[in-house]
Design a protein around this motif. Structure first.
Motif, short mmCIF file in Angstrom:
data_model
loop_
_atom_site.label_atom_id
_atom_site.label_comp_id
_atom_site.label_asym_id
_atom_site.label_seq_id
_atom_site.Cartn_x
_atom_site.Cartn_y
_atom_site.Cartn_z
N GLY A 11 -5.23 1.16 -8.15
CA GLY A 11 -6.18 0.97 -6.96
C GLY A 11 -5.79 0.64 -5.39
O GLY A 11 -6.03 0.86 -4.43
N PHE A 12 -4.28 -0.18 -5.67
CA PHE A 12 -3.57 -0.86 -5.02
C PHE A 12 -2.64 -0.09 -3.62
O PHE A 12 -2.99 0.09 -2.97
N ILE A 13 -2.88 1.73 -5.18
CA ILE A 13 -2.01 2.19 -4.27
C ILE A 13 -2.95 3.21 -3.42
O ILE A 13 -2.40 3.31 -2.82
N THR A 14 -3.74 3.25 -4.10
CA THR A 14 -5.09 4.04 -2.57
C THR A 14 -5.48 2.81 -1.67
O THR A 14 -4.89 3.77 -0.78
N ASP A 15 -5.10 1.89 -1.25
CA ASP A 15 -5.67 0.45 -0.16
C ASP A 15 -3.94 0.93 0.24
O ASP A 15 -3.84 0.85 1.14
N SER A 16 -2.67 1.14 -0.48
CA SER A 16 -1.33 1.17 0.61
C SER A 16 -1.81 2.70 1.29
O SER A 16 -1.19 2.08 1.89
N GLU A 46 -7.85 -6.14 8.70
CA GLU A 46 -9.02 -6.04 7.96
C GLU A 46 -8.61 -4.68 7.10
O GLU A 46 -9.19 -5.65 6.10
N GLU A 47 -7.01 -4.83 6.51
CA GLU A 47 -7.71 -3.78 5.14
C GLU A 47 -7.16 -4.99 3.65
O GLU A 47 -7.16 -5.23 3.02
N MET A 48 -6.48 -6.13 4.28
CA MET A 48 -5.81 -6.78 3.94
C MET A 48 -6.53 -8.62 3.75
O MET A 48 -6.44 -9.59 2.41
N SER A 123 -3.13 -20.21 3.76
CA SER A 123 -2.67 -19.43 3.01
C SER A 123 -1.63 -18.59 4.32
O SER A 123 -2.06 -18.70 5.52
N PHE A 124 0.04 -18.20 4.16
CA PHE A 124 0.79 -17.95 4.75
C PHE A 124 1.08 -16.69 4.12
O PHE A 124 1.88 -16.88 2.98
N LEU A 125 1.63 -15.58 4.78
CA LEU A 125 2.83 -15.17 3.95
C LEU A 125 3.39 -14.17 5.36
O LEU A 125 2.76 -13.57 6.28
N GLY A 126 4.36 -14.76 5.37
CA GLY A 126 5.73 -13.94 6.13
C GLY A 126 6.37 -13.53 5.34
O GLY A 126 7.36 -13.61 4.65
N VAL A 127 6.81 -12.14 6.14
CA VAL A 127 7.44 -10.50 5.64
C VAL A 127 8.93 -10.93 6.67
O VAL A 127 8.13 -10.05 7.92
N PRO A 128 9.97 -9.58 6.52
CA PRO A 128 11.25 -10.05 7.68
C PRO A 128 10.67 -8.41 8.47
O PRO A 128 10.38 -7.28 7.02
N ILE A 129 10.49 -8.48 9.65
CA ILE A 129 10.51 -6.27 10.06
C ILE A 129 12.62 -6.30 10.03
O ILE A 129 12.70 -6.98 10.60
N GLN A 130 12.91 -5.51 9.10
CA GLN A 130 14.20 -4.93 9.16
C GLN A 130 14.45 -3.88 8.62
O GLN A 130 13.46 -3.28 7.67
N GLU A 152 1.21 -7.54 -4.93
CA GLU A 152 0.63 -5.79 -4.80
C GLU A 152 0.97 -6.62 -3.17
O GLU A 152 1.27 -5.60 -2.33
N GLU A 153 -0.18 -7.23 -2.70
CA GLU A 153 -0.30 -7.48 -1.35
C GLU A 153 1.63 -7.91 -0.53
O GLU A 153 1.45 -7.26 0.49
N ILE A 154 2.01 -8.54 -1.24
CA ILE A 154 3.51 -8.85 -0.68
C ILE A 154 4.28 -7.10 -0.93
O ILE A 154 4.97 -7.10 0.34
#
Length: 754
Positions: A11-16, A46-48, A123-130, A152-154
């Motif tokens: 399911g996750f792969i399809t969403d990704s 929307e997707e997340m 809630s907070f999720l921060g990911v570097p754009i690199q 999976e969300e990360i």
């Protein structure tokens, strides 16, 4: 294996894949950069299934700016800024690590920004754009619901962040709304370290061209997996071929290639890339995602062995990317007519392949005493080292200016900088014309002292400078360069032929050959490195020669044969005591006897000397000074040992002045000892080629100086204008006053003579 990648976490792969597919549609639309960023934040939110998605990008090295958001106050876009390390977003940018928390306001470092309205989100999720270890910004998702995001969300957010970085590299966010300034277009100044003086103007030629990924999102995952498999197989075959080529020789190169093969055959590396493709990335993007992870770890690794292995993986990833994209060095790109070489690092053999076509060199790494630096000096090419991150900023063909005198590089300079630089080059050209007018005149001072100005060399390419510079001979020919640029030990016949050609090119002028000076920072590619806590004080130069006399004997025989009845001058490096010189001189006598028995002509005049590079030799018995035919002060090493300051350490190498009164007094005592015993004495090193230092060395009694060819004109010009007795008196007055250095007084005196 391929089917397995598609079924796990189905399911996750399809969403990704779905999210990346929609992202690709946004990228293909004919819209401005700000609109693209706005659409991306809406898509991710929307997707997340989150209330907020925000993109923060760097405005400068220390400042992040909110550039797009879905869910926060729209008026805060381009208004909210924070310093690197400030708030949770700033922490992600500084550490390049993900922050995932279900209670952001209670998390250490949280910064409340009322203008954004974010206090409502828990809630907070921060990911570097690199991209390849370079952080461009931070991608954030937030929700009112207090929850931690799943692995999976990360991963999904990380993949999108990487694609954003790739598209930023391609200029997707430039234009309307000024969402992001165009990369690789603005002037940038890099402050590095001086390795070879001189100025140069030209255009960038990258030693390792940047691989540009133009298709980060896969159209057909099955086709991408097949492309990856074929590319990895090509990579493995190439590594195996390289391994077979060095099987019987270079152990260090063999070790590196064995590591390459280990990574190329790593099931974990392959599995991770296959999973990345299964989640929607192209083969190139999957490779680069794993490479970025390795780069991030490499920058934080404190263990030298781990750092080296990660560097190997990084290099292997580059090879794989070049196979996948066809963007190798043979891409049809032509080197500009005025190339400035830019690289992370480069070996001496690779640098010699470029030859004198280069106008300048800029390295992210490198060292003052590295092999590449030695070659750059031999070729008289300006070199700046430690210009951090220049390979990520420069593109082939970019205009660039190198100020090797200051250690500054201007990439894509503006008109004001260019004009000032052109003026500086014109002034230097004018000075060179003045030096050319005195090229054939002696370096004779107003008081009648005549100073012999010799040049340093190490390659055949140096020898034409004998005529052009006005040098009276070669005071130092570094024989180790011929050993360093090869992957195998040179044969005696090869060395004999080279040394003979050097003597022929000198046309009767003196050439002093220094025997092999290896160890410390100069390790032969085919020689097993010795792990020493302090290699500069370790097993090197004459110590290696006496402990492993085979190479020394071979080299001495080659020198005698090259002379073929002509005068020969040889000196041994790094002699610390009388017994070492006596043992080395005995090896020369054996070589002479062997050549005599074989019927080969002996030198018509043989002079055997030593380099005085250790303070201990200054206090050697008088018998040493009488036995040695000549002495040459190796100023670079002697200075570092005198002041206990490593000349490779940028923290201390400029701390101590050659014109320090104590050092000049020490040198003058050596001059007096040599005068007493009638021992010819010269000074060889960087300081000999600096006019102020050269004048002071001549004032304390040194009558022979050896330097790089380009320095002979400036040194001769100043020597012809001064009275050494006046300068000598000034030096002693400074010492009597208790001055630490005579530089200020010497500068005042010399300014009055110019």
């Amino acid at each position: 294996m391929h089917g397995e990648s598609f079924t796990m976490m189905d399911g996750f792969i399809t969403d990704s894949r779905q999210m990346l597919g929609r992202l690709r549609e946004i990228m293909s639309e004919e819209t401005g950069g700000q609109t693209r960023l706005d659409r991306i934040t809406s898509l991710i939110s929307e997707e997340m299934r989150t209330e907020v998605c925000s993109i923060y990008l760097f405005r400068d090295e220390e400042t992040l700016e909110l550039c797009a958001t879905e869910g926060l106050n729209a008026e805060a876009v381009h208004q909210t800024r924070m310093r690197l390390g400030e708030g949770l977003v700033g922490r992600v940018a500084r550490t390049s690590k993900v922050i995932n928390t279900d209670d952001a306001p209670a998390t250490r470092g949280f910064r409340y920004m009322p203008e954004t309205g974010e206090e409502a989100y828990s809630s907070f999720l921060g990911v570097p754009i690199q991209r390849l270890g370079e952080t461009l910004g931070v991608l954030v998702v937030q929700s009112k619901q207090a929850r931690s995001y799943s692995d999976e969300e990360i991963y999904a957010v990380e993949v999108v962040a990487m694609v954003i970085a790739e598209m930023a590299e391609l200029g997707a966010f430039v234009g309307e709304g000024a969402a992001m300034s165009a990369r690789h277009q603005h002037p940038v100044m890099f402050r590095g370290h001086v390795a070879q003086e001189g100025v140069a103007r030209g255009h960038v030629w990258l030693h390792e061209p940047r691989v540009v990924v133009t298709n980060p999102i896969a159209d057909d995952p099955a086709a991408e997996l097949e492309r990856l498999t074929e590319a990895v197989e090509t990579l493995r075959v190439g590594v195996d071929r390289m391994l077979s080529d060095v099987r019987s020789g270079d152990k260090e190169q063999l070790q590196v290639l064995e590591t390459y093969r280990m990574f190329a055959n790593s099931k974990g590396w392959m599995r991770r890339m296959e999973e990345d493709i299964g989640r929607g990335l192209s083969a190139e993007a999957a490779v680069e995602k794993e490479q970025s992870t390795a780069r991030s770890r490499m920058e934080k690794a404190t263990d030298a062995y781990l750092r080296d292995r990660l560097h190997d993986l990084d290099d292997l990833s580059n090879r794989l990317l070049r196979i996948l994209t066809g963007q190798g060095r043979e891409t049809g790109a032509e080197m500009p007519p005025d190339p400035i070489l830019i690289a992370r690092n480069i070996g001496p053999a690779e640098l010699l392949d470029y030859g004198r076509s280069l106008k300048g060199i800029v390295l992210e790494e490198g060292a003052v005493g590295s092999h590449a630096t030695i070659v750059a000096r031999a070729l008289a090419i300006p070199l700046v080292i430690h210009a951090e991150r220049i390979t990520t900023e420069a593109l082939n063909g970019d205009p660039v200016l190198i100020d090797g005198d200051q250690g500054i590089v201007h990439l894509r300079p503006d008109d004001t900088i260019s004009a000032a630089f052109v003026d500086k080059m014109a002034m230097q050209a004018e000075a060179q014309e003045r030096y050319a007018s005195i090229r054939d005149k002696p370096a004779e001072t107003l008081c009648g002292a005549r100073i012999g100005l010799m040049m340093n060399a190490g390659l055949m390419a140096d020898l034409p400078s004998l005529v052009g510079s006005g040098a009276e001979g070669v005071g130092l020919f570094r024989t180790e360069l011929q050993f360093l640029i090869r992957n195998h030990m040179p044969k005696r016949a090869e060395l004999s032929d080279l040394y003979a050609r050097v003597m022929d090119a000198a046309q009767g002028k003196q050439v002093t050959f220094r025997t092999l000076d290896i160890g410390s920072d100069k390790v032969l590619p085919y020689m097993k490195a010795t792990d020493e806590p302090n290699p500069a004080l370790g097993w090197r130069a004459i110590r290696i020669g006496l402990d492993r006399p085979g190479v020394m004997r071979m080299q001495l025989q080659a020198l005698v044969r090259a002379a073929a009845g002509r005068p020969l001058s040889v000196m041994f490096p790094f002699v610390a005591q009388l017994e070492e010189f006596a043992a080395a001189r005995a090896e020369m006598d054996k070589a002479l006897e062997r050549e005599r028995i074989l019927g080969h002509p002996l030198p018509s005049d043989l002079k055997v000397g030593a380099m005085l590079e250790t303070p201990s030799l200054a206090y050697a018995p008088d018998s040493f000074y009488r036995d040695v035919d000549f002495l040459s002060i190796g100023g670079n090493d002697l200075k570092q040992f005198f002041f206990a300051a490593d000349r490779e350490n940028e923290l201390v190498r400029r701390r101590y002045d050659t014109l320090n009164v104590s050092f000049l007094t020490f040198l003058e005592n050596i001059v007096k000892r040599c005068e007493k015993t009638g021992t010819p004495l010269s000074f060889c090193g960087e300081d000999a080629g600096r006019p102020v230092e050269a004048a002071c060395l001549a004032a304390i009694g040194l009558r022979s100086l050896s330097m790089r060819p380009a320095s002979i004109g400036p040194v001769k010009s100043i020597l012809r204008r001064i009275d050494l007795t006046e300068l000598h008196a000034l030096i002693h007055e400074a010492a009597e006053r208790g001055d630490q250095s005579v530089r200020p007084a010497a500068m005042d005196y010399l300014r009055g003579k110019l």
